[in-house]
Design an enzyme around this catalytic site. Structure first.
Site, mmCIF file in Angstrom:
data_model
loop_
_atom_site.group_PDB
_atom_site.id
_atom_site.type_symbol
_atom_site.label_atom_id
_atom_site.label_comp_id
_atom_site.label_asym_id
_atom_site.label_seq_id
_atom_site.Cartn_x
_atom_site.Cartn_y
_atom_site.Cartn_z
ATOM 1 N N SER A 27 16.891 10.443 27.083
ATOM 2 C CA SER A 27 17.999 9.593 26.081
ATOM 3 C C SER A 27 19.706 9.887 26.072
ATOM 4 O O SER A 27 20.641 8.678 26.097
ATOM 5 C CB SER A 27 17.834 9.329 24.631
ATOM 6 O OG SER A 27 17.797 11.403 23.871
ATOM 7 N N GLY A 64 20.171 14.355 31.235
ATOM 8 C CA GLY A 64 18.587 13.242 31.354
ATOM 9 C C GLY A 64 18.870 11.572 31.946
ATOM 10 O O GLY A 64 17.736 11.608 32.862
ATOM 11 N N SER A 75 19.461 27.739 33.999
ATOM 12 C CA SER A 75 21.378 27.785 33.835
ATOM 13 C C SER A 75 21.954 28.611 33.969
ATOM 14 O O SER A 75 20.985 29.636 35.291
ATOM 15 C CB SER A 75 21.462 28.167 32.176
ATOM 16 O OG SER A 75 23.192 28.052 31.910
ATOM 17 N N TYR A 82 20.796 30.957 24.837
ATOM 18 C CA TYR A 82 21.089 29.611 25.808
ATOM 19 C C TYR A 82 19.815 30.810 26.789
ATOM 20 O O TYR A 82 18.860 30.967 27.193
ATOM 21 C CB TYR A 82 21.431 29.743 25.459
ATOM 22 C CG TYR A 82 21.482 28.438 26.759
ATOM 23 C CD1 TYR A 82 20.939 27.536 26.340
ATOM 24 C CD2 TYR A 82 22.095 28.958 27.580
ATOM 25 C CE1 TYR A 82 20.417 26.172 27.058
ATOM 26 C CE2 TYR A 82 22.108 27.051 28.752
ATOM 27 C CZ TYR A 82 21.167 25.993 28.062
ATOM 28 O OH TYR A 82 20.948 25.283 29.170
#
Length: 661
Positions: free
Chosen positions: A387, A391, A516, A529
């Site tokens: 959204s 992406g 990443s 992360y």
């Protein structure tokens, strides 16, 4: 003069016929299968002469007397001054049966026809392969001395020449060209073999490595390469000289090159990294043949070897010839060409033409639909976290390419806005509200996808959470690690494992995991992360191995910094080079098209190499950057505070500008 040519439609044959037709009043009769009659008009156009000067003779190489009719034999009898036999299989990968039928039986049938029509001289175009893998210098007057001719190509070339030497009843000459490449003046070539097998590997090196970086090449024996124009000019000149029957001529480069030299010359022509260090393939010679044969009998070894050779675009037998042991003497050829002005050009002078023609006309990738539309049109593609950010940009690319594009996210308003945006561009998204971090909701979502769409063809695991905070600022924030792992690892796995059974049932499917650059560089302040993405990377490597034989493939993208809402709270990123979401979406598209195991930037790979080879140095570099750039205001819980950068930090930002690719 009247000529008869077999193999006139081949690469060398077409050019030899054209050369023969330059002689005043010459007429060329050429063998062609009845099924190829439609090619005659195009051949005449290529040769640029009337029908009276190029006459098709219908027959078949594998039939007695080439299957030429009795009427044609009668009309040709006593008319042919020179009979050139070029038709043969020139392919290391061809099966033994077809090579025997064409190279051996075909030569015997050709010799029979030459006798039947009373040709005045028979010219057999053999190959240096007739020498086998002879250890040392092979002279033009040598034949029986050939060694190691077990390979079908070597064996059939040797046996076909033997037929000419023992069974030909008309005066004959033999010509042994070296590895024939394209025209030295135009680069034109019609197939990929010989040194061309290495072109794709060189191209890949150019795409991956900067041109100034030294690379490692493969050293081996000597390889002899000649351009097609030299072969044709030499064959035409020598064949028209009056000489006794039974002579052989090596149409080779008098110098020759080592394999490593050829690879380096071609790399320079391709503007690929220069090969400064060579590994000698002869080092593998100490392994006994019985041991090699035993290893290749093991299914896992065969699969690995075939996969490597296929990935490099090399025939499986190629490595057997890297240590080519033979050199070729050509003194008779040089004597015959003396004063003609015909000589073999230096490979360094025309390699760039070979490369340019290959890349424009022969590169296999040119003939494959590598467009995103050709890959995903009509297929079901799911983009999690579709959204916004990366992406959403990827979803637009997929929908525009004709994919049935599914997006999911937690915010219904953002999903509605994304669908509205897509509709305004003339396509649509199918949006599903879902919280992937909630295992129950992830299961509900997967079952809905299976019920509505029968699963997916492409899964883009893009949904993720990033936290930039030093460990020392996280002692009382263990939930940061839990929620990051919950979405980035467990949520991603829940969706993937829910959709995998459907992919396995169809024996096709591709999963793209957005990881990443921090996983490669071990970036400080991103411990939560990076750990979650590293866990996903490790799982993906395991899954890739388990599903490799079931049609399921995986790509990990070690994504660099991208300008998305995820990094907005960190103010210092406004001055750091970042990718646009559309550029990141391009990487995802490439992952779906080419399906590589990993996509990583040069900066990320450099960081990974540093950590692998000089870990202490890598730690110092990363620690310096850690101390140079402070935590963001958001990470500290401060509002409105502007980050204070040291002069060193500002200097590094400027130095690293653009270093995200």
């Amino acid at each position: 003069m009247h000529y008869f040519v077999t193999g006139a439609t081949g690469f060398i044959g077409k050019r030899l016929v054209k050369k023969l037709l330059e002689r005043k009043g010459s007429v060329v009769h050429f063998l062609i299968r009845p099924s190829s009659e439609s090619k005659v008009a195009d051949l005449r156009e290529f040769w640029g002469v009337s029908a009276a000067r190029v006459v098709p003779v219908f027959g078949d190489l594998t039939a007695k007397k080439l299957g030429v009719s009795a009427d044609d034999i009668k009309s040709l009898k006593g008319q042919i001054d020179h009979f050139y036999h070029l038709a043969a299989v020139y392919d290391l990968e061809a099966d033994a049966e077809s090579q025997i039928a064409v190279n051996i039986d075909g030569t015997r049938n050709t010799v029979e026809l030459a006798k039947a029509i009373g040709a005045k001289h028979f010219h057999h175009v053999s190959s240096i392969a007739a020498a086998g893998l002879y250890e040392g210098v092979f002279r033009e007057d040598m034949f029986e001395e050939a060694e190691n001719i077990e390979h079908p190509y070597f064996m059939t070339k040797h046996e076909s020449e033997k037929i000419v030497r023992t069974e030909c009843k008309v005066p004959w000459s033999v010509y042994r060209p070296a590895l024939v490449v394209g025209d030295s003046r135009t680069g034109e070539m019609d197939k990929i073999d010989g040194p061309y097998y290495f072109f794709k590997l060189i191209q890949r090196m150019r795409q991956i490595l900067p041109p100034w970086m030294p690379s490692v090449g493969l050293e081996g024996g000597r390889i002899n390469i000649v351009p097609v124009d030299f072969v044709v000019d030499s064959l035409d000149h020598i064949s028209h000289q009056k000489r006794a029957s039974g002579q052989c001529f090596h149409l080779v480069d008098p110098m020759g090159y080592r394999v490593g030299d050829v690879l380096d010359i071609l790399s320079r022509a391709a503007h690929a990294p220069k090969m400064n260090l060579f590994i000698n393939a002869a080092l593998m010679g100490f392994i006994p043949k019985s041991v090699k044969k035993g290893l290749m009998a093991l299914a896992p070894v065969r699969r690995v070897y075939r996969a490597i050779m296929q990935d490099l675009g090399l025939p499986e037998d190629m490595m057997n010839f890297v240590n080519y042991p033979t050199r070729f003497d050509c003194r008779d050829t040089l004597a015959a060409l003396k004063g003609s002005g015909i000589e073999c050009p230096n490979l360094k002078d025309y390699a760039w033409r070979l490369w340019d023609y290959w890349e424009r006309h022969l590169d296999p990738d040119l003939h494959i639909d590598r467009s995103l539309k050709g890959t995903v049109a009509g297929k079901v593609v799911l983009v999690t976290g579709g959204s916004s950010g990366i992406g959403l940009a990827a979803a637009h690319k997929f929908a525009e390419a004709g994919a049935i594009t599914l997006i999911c996210g937690r915010d219904q308003d953002k999903l509605d806005e994304a669908c509205k945006e897509a509709k305004g561009k003339g396509y649509q998204f199918i949006a599903y509200p879902a919280d992937i971090a909630d295992m129950a909701d992830a299961d509900r979502f997967v079952q809905l996808l299976i019920a509505n769409h029968g699963g997916v063809d492409f899964l883009i695991n893009n949904a993720g959470r990033s936290i930039r905070r030093a460990i020392e600022g996280s002692y009382d924030r263990f939930h940061d690690f839990e929620r990051t792992m919950q979405l980035n690892y467990f949520g991603c796995l829940r969706v993937t494992m829910g959709l995998l059974p459907g992919m396995v049932a169809k024996r096709k499917g591709h999963v793209v995991n957005i990881s990443s650059i921090g996983v490669l560089t071990n970036a400080p302040r991103f411990s939560a992360y990076v750990a979650s993405k590293a866990a996903l990377d490790a799982w993906t490597r395991c899954a890739s191995s388990e599903f490799a034989d079931q049609g399921i493939s995986f790509t990990t993208i070690n994504m660099p910094l991208v300008r998305t809402p995820m990094i907005a709270p960190t103010q210092i990123y406004k001055n750091v080079p970042t990718l646009a979401p559309e550029e990141a979406a391009d990487m995802i598209a490439q992952a779906c098209i080419f399906k590589p195991v990993r996509i990583a930037t040069r900066l990320g790979v450099t960081g990974q190499v540093l950590h692998a080879f000089v870990p202490r140095v890598a730690q110092i570099v990363m620690n310096t950057s850690f101390r140079m750039f402070p935590d963001s205001s958001a990470a500290k819980g401060e509002k409105g505070a502007k980050p204070q950068l040291s002069p060193e930090a500002v200097a590094m930002q400027q130095m690293m500008r653009g270093i995200h690719f």
